[in-house]
Design an enzyme around this catalytic site. Sequence first.
Site, PDB file in Angstrom:
ATOM      1  N   LYS A 136       8.457  -5.048  -9.820  1.00  0.00           N
ATOM      2  CA  LYS A 136       9.663  -4.729  -9.055  1.00  0.00           C
ATOM      3  C   LYS A 136      10.940  -5.070  -9.810  1.00  0.00           C
ATOM      4  O   LYS A 136      12.018  -4.609  -9.433  1.00  0.00           O
ATOM      5  CB  LYS A 136       9.619  -5.418  -7.697  1.00  0.00           C
ATOM      6  CG  LYS A 136       8.481  -4.849  -6.847  1.00  0.00           C
ATOM      7  CD  LYS A 136       8.470  -5.362  -5.442  1.00  0.00           C
ATOM      8  CE  LYS A 136       7.462  -4.619  -4.593  1.00  0.00           C
ATOM      9  NZ  LYS A 136       6.116  -5.234  -4.662  1.00  0.00           N
TER      10      LYS A 136
HETATM   11  C1  PLP Z   1       5.023  -4.573  -4.159  1.00  0.00           C
HETATM   12  C2  PLP Z   1       3.742  -4.888  -4.827  1.00  0.00           C
HETATM   13  C3  PLP Z   1       2.639  -4.025  -4.750  1.00  0.00           C
HETATM   14  C4  PLP Z   1       2.680  -2.778  -3.920  1.00  0.00           C
HETATM   15  O1  PLP Z   1       3.454  -1.775  -4.510  1.00  0.00           O
HETATM   16  P1  PLP Z   1       3.918  -0.485  -3.689  1.00  0.00           P
HETATM   17  O2  PLP Z   1       4.740   0.268  -4.642  1.00  0.00           O
HETATM   18  O3  PLP Z   1       4.683  -0.975  -2.505  1.00  0.00           O
HETATM   19  O4  PLP Z   1       2.682   0.226  -3.268  1.00  0.00           O
HETATM   20  C5  PLP Z   1       1.504  -4.349  -5.453  1.00  0.00           C
HETATM   21  N1  PLP Z   1       1.415  -5.478  -6.171  1.00  0.00           N
HETATM   22  C6  PLP Z   1       2.435  -6.351  -6.258  1.00  0.00           C
HETATM   23  C7  PLP Z   1       2.261  -7.596  -7.047  1.00  0.00           C
HETATM   24  C8  PLP Z   1       3.634  -6.080  -5.604  1.00  0.00           C
HETATM   25  O5  PLP Z   1       4.642  -6.933  -5.683  1.00  0.00           O
END
Ligand code: PLP
Length: 429
Positions: A107
């Site tokens: 993210k």
């Molecule tokens: C947010 C997150 C996900 C999920 O990702 P999406 O794009 O919402 O499907 C998976 N793994 C981790 C570690 C995350 O922080």
Amino acid sequence: MKYYSLNNKNHQVTFEQAVINGLAPDKGLYFPESLSKLSEDFFDNIENLSNQEIAFQVIQQFIGDEIPEEELKRIVDETLSFDFPLVKIEENIYSLELFHGPTMAFKDVGARFMSRCLAYFNRNKNQHNTVLVATSGDTGGAVASGFLGVKGVNVIILYPSGKVSDIQEKQLTTLCQNITALEVDGVFDDCQDMVKKAFLDEDLKAFNLTSANSINIARWLPQMFYFFFAYKELKKHNKPLIVSCPSGNFGNICAGILAKKLGLPLTHFVASTNANDTVPRFLKDGIYNPKSSVATISNAMDVGNPSNFVRIQEMYDNDLKEFEKDFSSYSFSDEETKKTIYLIYKNFGYVAEPHGAVGYLGLKKEMINKPETIGFLLETAHPIKFLDEVEPLLNIKLPIPSQIESVLHKEKVSIKISTYEDFKDFLKH
Ligand SMILES: *Cc1c(COP(=O)(O)O)cnc(C)c1O
């Protein structure tokens, strides 16, 4: 580039407005009004391009002339200030490690890109934007870090009390400055509901609220980049490529599908989920029936009603038959996940964390009948963020990376709330 609301194609806005609004006034998610394939030349030469050059070419059509080329290049460079290694786990299976950024989760990419776009749009304004974000774990930390000190932006993070790991909590509660953490007595969906409600609340208009979840296009679109980076490495094998995304809100996988629309030759997508299995159930019985989320050890995927699924449906014109050709989705239990973390380490010496392990399980399941393919999974977080699970399972001690060390000893600062009214009271004071 114009963006329309998925609830109403006639409601169209610019990139800037879409970023600032987050969600359209009719609650619809924004979607780009047109997509042009990248040139053959681009794919033929991709191995000669840097990550920054690839990303710039991928994103440019989505911004158009709203950010000047030089400025956009700078934003892309700053966004991608870390590595995206593709690590071989076993024959034909790779892990695309997205966790080498400042908060050690993928993210960071979207958060860094979005914050810099907002800073650009605010360059000559006196107004403030308030970024609201609901987090099931990693978004909060990445947004806090990505937006720290950005001019004209206040960030408010809502997270479910007791349902994020200690490190995750430290990452989102210790930065202060323009960042505030609200600790919600509830689950992730309660946080997300409050955020969605706030966007529609006339009383809160003056706050210029926007979101930094993957519903925001400036968080979501840059998530395409790393699918291209993986292709650049795997192209030489000349085999069909399958990707497995450990999925919660389905932002990553949706970005991967968008990348395919731009011409990226990925043949199949696997959405790997934990017990929160709304999409796997949909693929089985054709009924989309979201449930409230249940807590699992892969907590960043504890999402009962994945926001981005409507974008995926849009890309397949709601045609389930077409969609199933490209897409599978499987759900795995915590027990299976733990066993897999153990086995990947025992057999291949690779340390996976719970989200990556779910991704691995989905990939293996899909590849059983596709021996001629190469698969990669997105390893979405660093194992240290889930050390409470990983260390006892593997009976090892993980070294603490410097990014994490620096927050561990800081003091948590959060404000506890239970209801939407508490949340409003906080905003207004
Ligand atoms: C947010 C997150 C996900 C999920 O990702 P999406 O794009 O919402 O499907 C998976 N793994 C981790 C570690 C995350 O922080």
